[in-house]
Design a protein around this motif. Structure first.
Motif, PDB file in Angstrom:
ATOM      1  N   PRO A 188      13.899   9.153   9.964  1.00  0.00           N
ATOM      2  CA  PRO A 188      12.869   9.397   8.951  1.00  0.00           C
ATOM      3  C   PRO A 188      11.663  10.125   9.511  1.00  0.00           C
ATOM      4  CG  PRO A 188      12.624   7.187   9.813  1.00  0.00           C
ATOM      5  CD  PRO A 188      13.764   7.820  10.578  1.00  0.00           C
ATOM      6  N   LEU A 189      10.869  10.673   8.578  1.00  0.00           N
ATOM      7  CA  LEU A 189       9.509  11.093   8.920  1.00  0.00           C
ATOM      8  C   LEU A 189       8.713   9.803   9.098  1.00  0.00           C
ATOM      9  CD1 LEU A 189       8.986  13.615   5.955  1.00  0.00           C
ATOM     10  CD2 LEU A 189       9.678  14.176   8.298  1.00  0.00           C
ATOM     11  N   THR A 190       7.505   9.884   9.654  1.00  0.00           N
ATOM     12  CA  THR A 190       6.664   8.690   9.622  1.00  0.00           C
ATOM     13  C   THR A 190       6.062   8.614   8.220  1.00  0.00           C
ATOM     14  OG1 THR A 190       4.672   9.841  10.273  1.00  0.00           O
ATOM     15  CG2 THR A 190       6.054   8.975  12.047  1.00  0.00           C
TER      16      THR A 190
ATOM     17  N   TYR B  90      18.596  -0.169  -0.089  1.00  0.00           N
ATOM     18  CA  TYR B  90      18.636  -1.573   0.308  1.00  0.00           C
ATOM     19  C   TYR B  90      19.887  -2.171  -0.325  1.00  0.00           C
ATOM     20  CZ  TYR B  90      14.068  -1.628   2.492  1.00  0.00           C
ATOM     21  OH  TYR B  90      13.030  -1.415   3.338  1.00  0.00           O
TER      22      TYR B  90
ATOM     23  N   ALA C 266       8.107  -3.468   6.037  1.00  0.00           N
ATOM     24  CA  ALA C 266       7.399  -3.391   4.758  1.00  0.00           C
ATOM     25  C   ALA C 266       7.931  -4.424   3.780  1.00  0.00           C
ATOM     26  CB  ALA C 266       7.542  -1.991   4.186  1.00  0.00           C
TER      27      ALA C 266
ATOM     28  N   THR D  11       0.851  -1.196   0.000  1.00  0.00           N
ATOM     29  CA  THR D  11       0.000   0.000   0.000  1.00  0.00           C
ATOM     30  C   THR D  11       0.885   1.244   0.000  1.00  0.00           C
ATOM     31  OG1 THR D  11       0.005   0.107   2.389  1.00  0.00           O
ATOM     32  CG2 THR D  11      -1.765  -1.158   1.397  1.00  0.00           C
TER      33      THR D  11
ATOM     34  N   ARG E 124       7.855   8.684  -0.686  1.00  0.00           N
ATOM     35  CA  ARG E 124       8.799   7.633  -0.354  1.00  0.00           C
ATOM     36  C   ARG E 124      10.232   8.172  -0.408  1.00  0.00           C
ATOM     37  NH1 ARG E 124       8.830   2.347  -4.110  1.00  0.00           N
ATOM     38  NH2 ARG E 124       9.575   3.904  -5.565  1.00  0.00           N
TER      39      ARG E 124
ATOM     40  N   ARG F 255       1.177   3.540   2.236  1.00  0.00           N
ATOM     41  CA  ARG F 255       1.860   3.659   3.520  1.00  0.00           C
ATOM     42  C   ARG F 255       3.046   2.679   3.581  1.00  0.00           C
ATOM     43  NH1 ARG F 255      -0.959   4.269   8.733  1.00  0.00           N
ATOM     44  NH2 ARG F 255      -2.821   3.479   7.703  1.00  0.00           N
ATOM     45  N   GLU F 256       2.825   1.447   3.084  1.00  0.00           N
ATOM     46  CA  GLU F 256       3.875   0.432   3.176  1.00  0.00           C
ATOM     47  C   GLU F 256       5.022   0.712   2.210  1.00  0.00           C
ATOM     48  OE1 GLU F 256       0.691  -3.005   4.509  1.00  0.00           O
ATOM     49  OE2 GLU F 256       1.371  -2.857   2.415  1.00  0.00           O
TER      50      GLU F 256
ATOM     51  N   ALA G  10       6.994   3.008   4.011  1.00  0.00           N
ATOM     52  CA  ALA G  10       7.617   2.323   5.155  1.00  0.00           C
ATOM     53  C   ALA G  10       8.871   1.564   4.734  1.00  0.00           C
ATOM     54  CB  ALA G  10       6.622   1.368   5.801  1.00  0.00           C
ATOM     55  N   LEU G  11       8.904   1.149   3.457  1.00  0.00           N
ATOM     56  CA  LEU G  11      10.107   0.489   2.948  1.00  0.00           C
ATOM     57  C   LEU G  11      11.337   1.321   3.265  1.00  0.00           C
ATOM     58  CD1 LEU G  11       9.411  -0.819  -0.668  1.00  0.00           C
ATOM     59  CD2 LEU G  11      10.220  -2.148   1.270  1.00  0.00           C
ATOM     60  N   ILE G  12      11.171   2.637   3.158  1.00  0.00           N
ATOM     61  CA  ILE G  12      12.286   3.545   3.405  1.00  0.00           C
ATOM     62  C   ILE G  12      12.437   3.828   4.887  1.00  0.00           C
ATOM     63  CG2 ILE G  12      13.187   5.858   2.950  1.00  0.00           C
ATOM     64  CD1 ILE G  12      12.934   3.887   0.556  1.00  0.00           C
ATOM     65  N   THR G  13      11.314   4.117   5.533  1.00  0.00           N
ATOM     66  CA  THR G  13      11.427   4.519   6.946  1.00  0.00           C
ATOM     67  C   THR G  13      11.943   3.357   7.781  1.00  0.00           C
ATOM     68  OG1 THR G  13       9.101   3.988   7.316  1.00  0.00           O
ATOM     69  CG2 THR G  13       9.623   6.249   6.713  1.00  0.00           C
TER      70      THR G  13
ATOM     71  N   LYS H 139      12.945   9.814   4.183  1.00  0.00           N
ATOM     72  CA  LYS H 139      14.179   9.676   4.959  1.00  0.00           C
ATOM     73  C   LYS H 139      14.825  11.026   5.231  1.00  0.00           C
ATOM     74  CE  LYS H 139      16.304   7.388   1.566  1.00  0.00           C
ATOM     75  NZ  LYS H 139      17.255   6.910   0.543  1.00  0.00           N
TER      76      LYS H 139
ATOM     77  N   GLU I 243       3.094   8.420   7.455  1.00  0.00           N
ATOM     78  CA  GLU I 243       1.907   9.284   7.433  1.00  0.00           C
ATOM     79  C   GLU I 243       2.313  10.736   7.195  1.00  0.00           C
ATOM     80  OE1 GLU I 243       2.650   7.099   9.813  1.00  0.00           O
ATOM     81  OE2 GLU I 243       1.188   5.528   9.364  1.00  0.00           O
ATOM     82  N   GLU I 244       3.363  11.164   7.884  1.00  0.00           N
ATOM     83  CA  GLU I 244       3.836  12.549   7.723  1.00  0.00           C
ATOM     84  C   GLU I 244       4.286  12.788   6.285  1.00  0.00           C
ATOM     85  OE1 GLU I 244       5.712  13.432  12.176  1.00  0.00           O
ATOM     86  OE2 GLU I 244       6.907  12.372  10.691  1.00  0.00           O
TER      87      GLU I 244
END
Lengths: 235, 798
Positions: free
Chosen positions: A118-120, B316, B14, A103, A153, A105-106, A109-112, A157, A122-123
């Motif tokens: 990182p930011l969240t 990565y 993730a 998704t 994305r 968000r996910e 999240a790969l980066i965070t 970071k 959501e941010e």
């Protein structure tokens, strides 16, 4: 005189494409400065993507040198390049390169998950105006939205530099402008050194500087007297 | 703050979510590979834990019931020798017995059965080969007609304590009262020397008080059979030498160890074949799984080039990316292994139970070593990683900038067929099929190999049936043509042939003579019985390797090929024959030829030459008979009541037992094999098809857009699978034959040999099952083809 984030000297790059040898860069000198928004302009095949890939540590030059904040980047030590990308660079690609099985968000999240401060997610998505589409899969988003997820994305970071390869290339004009506004805002609000590749000369108007490439050479470099806001562009 | 909220919402990274979603997306393929792995691990766990259980059970059984280490039969020796036997260095305990085979008259059976009477002390339990009473009680002193019967025979005839059987003991008809039903470690397999299989209906063991048995056979104060147990670390060979020296004057047939004990031998062979199965089957399944993982993963990585590029662009590392794709392997292998372990444990429990019933173990030790499970998982993981390694390395090494660019156009070239100038024969669609197959030779070869494996498994599963059919045909139709074989209590003069040929219905009677010997060549030796045959023998034929009849030469020996190989002797050379009976002559006899037989180690010579060797004139120890089927009943009745007859073997009975035992086992095996092979075939074809579909969906959609019909594009995709399957079938038949050879080699023991015979219908069956599985897999994929989203496919960049 602002400090140079990137210093590239006499870069050449040759690679094999199927059975054809492509000379993508034929001796390029370029500096990118702190906080600056640069547009690299040129037709397809002019070598701009290759240049961006080398600056971003995705590729290494065949000859010549690149320095990032004074440190040598033209190494083939993969670990060094990986650390550089992980800590300092945000990428945006023409075809978004989102992971379809994750998704919005996910994908962020790969980066965070791997960044240090990182930011969240959501941010980051809030910053690109997608706070309401957190749990949508790429297939459920429009092209412009997908590209904004890709930007979220890239900036999640809080990278030092943001490199965008034809970020509007796959979008219609009005959607493209929304995406450019986001990039402009990131550059202005977060002070992220930004390079945007495009073959669309109009986009050059939003930059501090426009570097024009042709057949692997830098044809000319022009500084704009003022940056036209992205919202005013049209093509 | 950021970290805290992340911790709460995104417990899973993730990248792990991507792994799970991708797996879910390819669930059909994942399940197919999981099943193949599960089959491999199930057979592995089943074989090894059954093996461990059987070994453990046997060890405990032997230990608890004191199965001896040495066995010796002799003619007659005084019991006073006990002390001398006990004094031999290394001997722990000695049990002296009287053992004699008698003819039984069983109600409901026309033909006679053979009972083996074994003496047991009346006042205490035997010190060696103790009995495990299943029902009734032990024999009592002072009762001369009480026996304990072996459970296998009791079950076959529904005998229980209180019943009685009639037997001829030393020429006198006697009624034996059954007081107990028992098991003995000596007869786990209740088999008579010289027979191929146990026959519980026609051969039974009876234990009788030694006083009574000695009286019946005039053996009071004497014995004709001894059991010896050895101390730990005793030198078996030396003890055998001492025992032989001591007992030779008493007609000893030579002491032998557990390795020549029929029941233990069969048990060991069974255990060994389980171990073979525990290696071959998992190797096939895991090999196929490895190959499937290779095909599927390399395609997955091909389609995710840009995702890999993005991951790397964001920092990565190669290692992270490699681990991510190895994660696919890990999840699939672990899931398949878990499924397989549970299935294998279930199968092992059932199989061990089945074995315990079949072998009639009084105890059952089920064992599942954690090490078997861990080892299975380890092997599966290794197979998976080997299969995936190349693809994963490619993903890890993929330079991000290169991954960012679309793959450079694949270079195609004219196929071999076209280069040979046969292009007119090929339609454009057919050309696409062949060019695709030729362009990815490794993938094509792996797919063919995978499908071929399923054909191979099927051939392997059914070849035993063909081989045993052939063996039975050779053994019972061509080699052994007698209806009845009779063995005599005492070797008799030639006149017995005349007497027996006048029994009712007898058409032809041919004399034979059996002599126990030890055969030496160089430093190698074996205990072998030499059978003397008349020169004009018709009821028993010896065949050479080309299945041509061999006549018994006037001089010299014909020996089993296996014996020749063990002794490393060739025709023309001479072996030293040490006769273990009568005058115990020792002679060098030339090997005249080698015969091709399927069980035991045998040697034949002319009965006249054998008589000359034994220096005792015309002597007969048994007869082969053919008889008019109208008179079988009368003939059996006469034989049953004849005091000279020790035992009677009926060919039709042997055949029937053989068929019954084999049919049941083979049918069960066949069902499993079809299941296993189908899992492999469907797994491979389905995965190949899905991968092709994924590689080609853009081309196929383009063809649809420019006006090709569904049938036409199906032809291209399914045609590729058809070519793979059709090429795989002959390859698989060869693989099956090779596996068959491996199994036949594994079963090539001194006890029996399985010839490698594969009937055309076995090949046909294997081809048809695989073809059906392929069609099934093709149809599943074909359904997806019907739902090809033309617009979406064309929009995606590749």
């Amino acid at each position: 005189m602002p400090t140079a984030v990137f210093e590239a000297r006499n870069l050449t790059k040759t690679y094999q494409m199927g059975e054809v040898e492509v000379q993508a860069l034929r001796g390029v000198d370029l500096d990118l400065f702190e906080g600056e928004l640069t547009v690299l302009l040129g037709p397809s095949g002019s070598g701009k993507s290759t240049l961006l890939n080398i600056l971003g540590g995705l590729d290494i030059p065949t000859s010549g040198t690149v320095r990032y904040c004074g440190e040598v980047l033209d190494t083939d030590d993969d670990a060094t390049l990986t650390r550089f990308r992980r800590e300092h660079v945000g990428f945006v690609f023409q075809f978004y390169n989102l992971i379809p099985s994750l998704t919005a968000r996910e994908n962020v999240a790969l980066i965070t998950d791997i960044a240090t401060n990182p930011l969240t997610p959501e941010e980051a998505l809030q910053l690109v105006g997608l706070g309401q589409r957190l749990d949508h899969f790429p297939a459920q988003l429009s092209g412009g939205e997908q590209q904004r997820v890709a930007i979220a994305r890239a900036i999640a970071k809080q990278p030092h530099v943001l490199l965008c390869d034809e970020p509007t290339g796959a979008l219609d004009a009005s959607t493209g402008i929304v995406v450019l506004e986001v990039i402009e805002r990131i550059n202005r609000e977060l002070g992220t050194t930004t390079a945007v590749i495009t073959h669309n000369a109009i986009i050059g108007q939003m930059a501090d500087r426009v570097v024009t490439l042709s057949e692997g050479h830098i044809q000319k470099t022009e500084a704009n007297p003022w940056r036209r806001p992205a919202g005013e562009l049209s093509w | 703050m950021a970290a805290a909220s992340r911790g709460a919402e995104l417990v899973m990274l993730a990248i792990h979510r991507k792994l799970l979603r991708d797996l879910a997306h390819m669930k059909g393929q994942v399940i197919a590979i999981c099943l193949v792995i599960a089959c491999g691990i199930a057979t592995f766990v089943m074989s090894l834990s059954t093996l461990a259980s059987l070994r453990e059970t046997r060890a405990v059984y032997y230990e608890r019931y004191r199965f001896p280490h040495l066995f010796v039969s002799l003619k007659r020796a005084p019991e006073t020798l006990r002390r001398r036997l006990e004094e031999i260095t290394g001997v722990r305990a000695v049990e002296l017995r009287i053992v004699s085979d008698v003819t039984l008259d069983m109600p409901g059976m026309d033909e006679p059965a053979v009972g083996r009477l074994i003496s047991i002390p009346e006042t205490h339990r035997p010190g060696l080969c103790n009995l495990h009473l299943r029902a009734g009680r032990y024999v009592e002193a002072g009762r001369d007609d009480e026996v304990i019967v072996s459970e296998a025979f009791a079950d076959a005839h529904e005998l229980k304590p209180g019943d009685s059987v009639t037997a001829i003991l030393n020429g006198r008809l006697q009624t034996l009262h059954i007081v107990g039903v028992a098991l003995s470690p000596e007869y786990v397999f209740q088999i008579r020397g010289g027979e191929m299989l146990p026959d519980d209906r026609r051969f039974g063991v009876f234990w009788m008080g030694e006083t009574a048995l000695a009286a019946a056979f005039d053996m009071t104060g004497a014995f004709n059979n001894a059991l010896l147990s050895l101390m730990r670390g005793a030198a078996e060979e030396q003890v055998i030498e001492h025992v032989d020296d001591l007992l030779e004057p008493y007609g000893s047939l030579g002491a032998y160890g557990r390795d020549e004990h029929a029941s233990d031998r069969y048990l060991s062979d069974e255990i060994r074949s389980l171990r073979g199965m525990g290696m071959i089957a998992p190797a096939i399944f895991l090999g196929v799984a490895s190959l499937l993982l290779n095909i599927v993963l390399s395609r997955l990585i091909g389609t995710q080039r840009e995702q890999i590029a993005a991951l790397k662009a964001f920092g990565y590392s190669n290692r992270d990316v490699g681990q991510h794709y190895l994660g696919f392997v890990l999840v699939i292998v672990v899931a398949g292994s878990l499924l397989g372990t549970v299935g294998g444990m279930w199968m092992a429990r059932r199989l061990t139970q089945l074995y315990a019933e079949f072998y009639r173990f009084p105890i059952l030790q089920y064992r599942l070593d954690a090490s078997v499970v861990v080892l299975g998982l380890g092997i599966a993981l290794a197979a998976g990683v080997v299969g995936a390694l190349i693809s994963v390395r490619r993903a890890a090494k993929l330079p991000p900038a290169e991954a960012m660019r679309p793959e450079s156009p694949k270079s195609f070239r004219a196929t071999l067929l076209e280069r040979l100038g046969l292009q007119q024969l090929l339609s454009p669609a057919t050309r696409m099929i062949f060019r695709n197959l030729e362009r990815q030779p490794v993938k094509t070869a792996l797919s063919i190999l995978g499908i071929a494996m399923s054909v191979g498994v099927l051939v392997l599963g059914n070849f035993m049936e063909d081989s045993l059919d052939y063996l039975m045909d050779q053994q019972f139709q061509i080699a052994q043509r007698q209806d009845v074989s009779v063995s005599l209590i005492e070797p008799a003069t030639g006149s017995v042939v005349h007497d027996i040929s006048h029994l009712p219905g007898v058409i032809r009677a041919e004399p034979i003579r059996g002599v126990s010997t030890r055969m030496h060549f160089g430093h190698r030796s074996r205990r072998v019985g030499i059978t003397g045959l008349p020169p004009d023998m018709q009821l028993f034929q010896l065949l050479d390797a080309n299945r041509q009849r061999l006549d018994v030469p006037p001089e010299g020996l014909l020996i089993s090929d296996k014996l020749a190989r063990i002794l490393e002797v060739q025709p023309g050379q001479s072996v030293t024959v040490e006769v273990l009976q009568e005058e115990r002559p020792v002679r060098d006899i030339p090997i005249a030829g080698v015969i091709d037989d399927f069980s035991g180690l045998a040697a034949y010579m002319s009965i006249d030459a054998l008589n000359r060797l034994m220096q005792d004139g015309e002597t007969v120890s048994g007869l082969y008979l053919t008889a008019d089927s109208q008179h079988h009943r009368e003939l059996y009745a006469e034989l049953k009541s004849s005091p000279r007859v020790a035992s009677v073997t009926i060919r039709s009975g042997m055949l029937q037992t053989f068929r019954e035992t084999m049919a049941e086992n083979l049918l069960r095996m066949k069902a499993w094999n079809v299941f296993f092979a189908s899992v492999i075939a469907i797994g491979v074809v389905y995965n190949s098809a899905r991968v092709s579909l994924s590689e080609r969906s853009r081309d196929l959609a383009t063809l649809r857009v420019i006006g090709f019909s569904r049938q036409e594009i199906s032809l291209i995709l399914l045609g590729e699978l058809a070519v793979l399957t059709l090429v795989a079938i002959p390859v698989g038949l060869l693989i099956g034959r090779g596996l068959g050879e491996l199994v036949a080699l594994g079963l090539d023991t001194e006890l029996y040999r399985i010839p490698l015979v594969i009937n055309p219908d076995t090949y046909g069956f294997a081809a048809i099952v695989t073809l059906t599985a392929s069609v099934l897999a093709g149809l599943i994929v074909r359904r997806r083809l019907d739902h090809l989203d033309l617009v979406a496919v064309l929009k995606t960049r590749e």
